[in-house]
Design a protein around this motif. Structure first.
Motif, mmCIF file in Angstrom:
data_model
loop_
_atom_site.group_PDB
_atom_site.id
_atom_site.type_symbol
_atom_site.label_atom_id
_atom_site.label_comp_id
_atom_site.label_asym_id
_atom_site.label_seq_id
_atom_site.Cartn_x
_atom_site.Cartn_y
_atom_site.Cartn_z
ATOM 1 N N LEU A 56 2.379 -6.809 5.321
ATOM 2 C CA LEU A 56 1.352 -5.783 4.605
ATOM 3 C C LEU A 56 3.174 -4.943 4.458
ATOM 4 N N GLU A 57 3.375 -4.486 3.381
ATOM 5 C CA GLU A 57 4.497 -3.388 3.068
ATOM 6 C C GLU A 57 3.425 -1.510 2.943
ATOM 7 N N LEU A 58 3.734 -1.520 3.526
ATOM 8 C CA LEU A 58 3.860 0.397 3.551
ATOM 9 C C LEU A 58 4.903 0.722 2.436
ATOM 10 N N SER A 59 5.141 1.994 2.114
ATOM 11 C CA SER A 59 6.072 2.515 1.026
ATOM 12 C C SER A 59 5.139 3.964 0.526
ATOM 13 N N ARG A 60 6.408 4.876 1.213
ATOM 14 C CA ARG A 60 5.944 6.220 0.724
ATOM 15 C C ARG A 60 6.800 6.566 -0.108
ATOM 16 N N PHE A 61 6.498 6.750 -1.717
ATOM 17 C CA PHE A 61 7.426 7.136 -2.671
ATOM 18 C C PHE A 61 8.067 8.647 -2.566
ATOM 19 N N LEU A 62 8.755 8.841 -2.645
ATOM 20 C CA LEU A 62 10.105 10.413 -2.467
ATOM 21 C C LEU A 62 10.799 11.047 -4.118
ATOM 22 N N SER A 63 10.911 10.010 -4.916
ATOM 23 C CA SER A 63 10.356 10.090 -5.967
ATOM 24 C C SER A 63 10.997 8.709 -6.682
ATOM 25 N N ALA A 96 8.386 0.251 5.371
ATOM 26 C CA ALA A 96 7.618 -0.271 6.111
ATOM 27 C C ALA A 96 6.820 -1.421 5.937
ATOM 28 N N MET A 97 7.796 -2.668 6.679
ATOM 29 C CA MET A 97 7.158 -4.069 6.572
ATOM 30 C C MET A 97 6.428 -3.897 7.889
ATOM 31 N N MET A 98 4.561 -4.235 7.249
ATOM 32 C CA MET A 98 4.952 -4.620 8.748
ATOM 33 C C MET A 98 3.624 -6.482 8.103
ATOM 34 N N VAL A 99 3.665 -7.031 9.920
ATOM 35 C CA VAL A 99 3.650 -9.248 10.117
ATOM 36 C C VAL A 99 2.563 -9.098 10.601
ATOM 37 N N THR A 100 1.834 -10.133 10.272
ATOM 38 C CA THR A 100 0.806 -10.527 11.265
ATOM 39 C C THR A 100 0.777 -11.493 12.529
ATOM 40 N N LEU A 105 -0.964 -5.878 14.132
ATOM 41 C CA LEU A 105 0.225 -6.181 13.663
ATOM 42 C C LEU A 105 1.798 -5.513 13.810
ATOM 43 N N ARG A 106 2.776 -6.147 13.927
ATOM 44 C CA ARG A 106 3.644 -5.934 14.057
ATOM 45 C C ARG A 106 4.629 -5.297 13.534
ATOM 46 N N LEU A 107 5.287 -3.989 13.801
ATOM 47 C CA LEU A 107 6.719 -3.373 12.521
ATOM 48 C C LEU A 107 7.555 -4.214 12.753
ATOM 49 N N GLU A 108 7.750 -4.828 11.619
ATOM 50 C CA GLU A 108 9.062 -5.316 11.216
ATOM 51 C C GLU A 108 10.813 -5.127 11.362
ATOM 52 N N GLY A 109 10.482 -3.810 10.099
ATOM 53 C CA GLY A 109 11.607 -2.966 10.258
ATOM 54 C C GLY A 109 10.585 -2.332 8.984
ATOM 55 N N ARG A 110 12.160 -1.145 8.831
ATOM 56 C CA ARG A 110 11.513 0.222 7.836
ATOM 57 C C ARG A 110 13.391 0.030 7.114
ATOM 58 N N ALA A 111 13.149 0.670 5.834
ATOM 59 C CA ALA A 111 13.902 0.723 5.001
ATOM 60 C C ALA A 111 13.963 1.331 3.777
ATOM 61 N N MET A 112 14.694 1.888 3.593
ATOM 62 C CA MET A 112 14.864 3.122 2.034
ATOM 63 C C MET A 112 15.291 1.808 0.914
ATOM 64 N N VAL A 113 14.607 2.235 -0.415
ATOM 65 C CA VAL A 113 14.558 0.984 -1.548
ATOM 66 C C VAL A 113 15.170 2.295 -2.413
ATOM 67 N N ILE A 135 0.474 -0.721 -0.169
ATOM 68 C CA ILE A 135 -0.066 -0.296 -0.769
ATOM 69 C C ILE A 135 0.596 0.425 -0.047
ATOM 70 N N VAL A 136 0.212 1.782 -0.939
ATOM 71 C CA VAL A 136 1.334 3.511 -0.551
ATOM 72 C C VAL A 136 0.666 4.473 -0.140
ATOM 73 N N VAL A 137 1.118 5.209 0.804
ATOM 74 C CA VAL A 137 1.067 6.327 1.864
ATOM 75 C C VAL A 137 1.493 7.071 1.705
ATOM 76 N N GLU A 138 1.344 8.127 2.216
ATOM 77 C CA GLU A 138 2.181 9.100 2.172
ATOM 78 C C GLU A 138 2.563 9.621 3.507
ATOM 79 N N SER A 139 1.611 9.432 4.651
ATOM 80 C CA SER A 139 2.818 9.404 6.300
ATOM 81 C C SER A 139 3.020 8.072 6.619
ATOM 82 N N LEU A 140 4.087 7.838 6.405
ATOM 83 C CA LEU A 140 3.827 6.041 6.916
ATOM 84 C C LEU A 140 4.372 6.143 8.207
#
Length: 154
Positions: free
Chosen positions: A71-78, A60-64, A33-41, A16-21
């Motif tokens: 669930l992968e949450l993504s915020r596009f910077l470019s 941010a990768m969320m896990v049940t 859900l639990r935050l499994e990790g955050r990263a820059m791709v 899911i693409v979001v504005e506010s991660l």
């Protein structure tokens, strides 16, 4: 030689693409859900996978709770986001919602309300199997919630 056996192993994640991660992570943590990790791709390899060319995406990768679904949450910077489907009705074409099974629907709705969750229609009983509803989460993300119900013939 092709096998008749499916090669599919599992559903790895839904994105899911979001504005506010931060807001999206807080909402899904409140859901359970639990935050499994955050990263820059970023980099050429990432753009070649998505077809977007050079990109920078914070994820941010969320896990049940059972550890089986993500669930992968993504915020596009470019590049910048080019379309917005967040407020599409439930009969719109394409990806629309994620459904989560919950133990207590009323408690879940109460817990998510401070995070901006709004009921779309009503909480409804489906036959003798589920209580169901749709909610809009942060940024209008459509989420389905289902509570299994057990009716005893007494």
């Amino acid at each position: 030689m092709q096998s008749d056996k499916p090669n599919l192993k599992r559903l790895d994640n839904v994105g899911i693409v979001v504005e506010s991660l931060d807001a999206a992570v807080a909402f899904f943590v409140a859901l359970g859900l639990r935050l499994e990790g955050r990263a820059m791709v970023e980099g050429e390899w990432a753009g070649r996978v998505t077809g977007l060319g050079t990109q920078r995406v914070e994820i941010a990768m969320m896990v049940t709770p059972d550890g089986h679904s993500r669930l992968e949450l993504s915020r596009f910077l470019s590049p910048p986001v080019v379309a917005d489907h967040r407020h599409a009705p439930v009969n719109a074409l394409g990806y629309l919602r994620v459904m989560f099974a919950v133990a207590d629907l009323d408690e879940t709705l109460a817990r998510l309300a401070p995070h901006g969750a709004q009921l779309v229609g009503e909480v409804m009983q489906y036959e003798e199997s589920y209580r169901l509803c749709y909610i809009r989460g942060p940024e209008g993300i459509l989420i389905g919630l289902a509570q299994e119900t057990a009716f005893n013939d007494e």
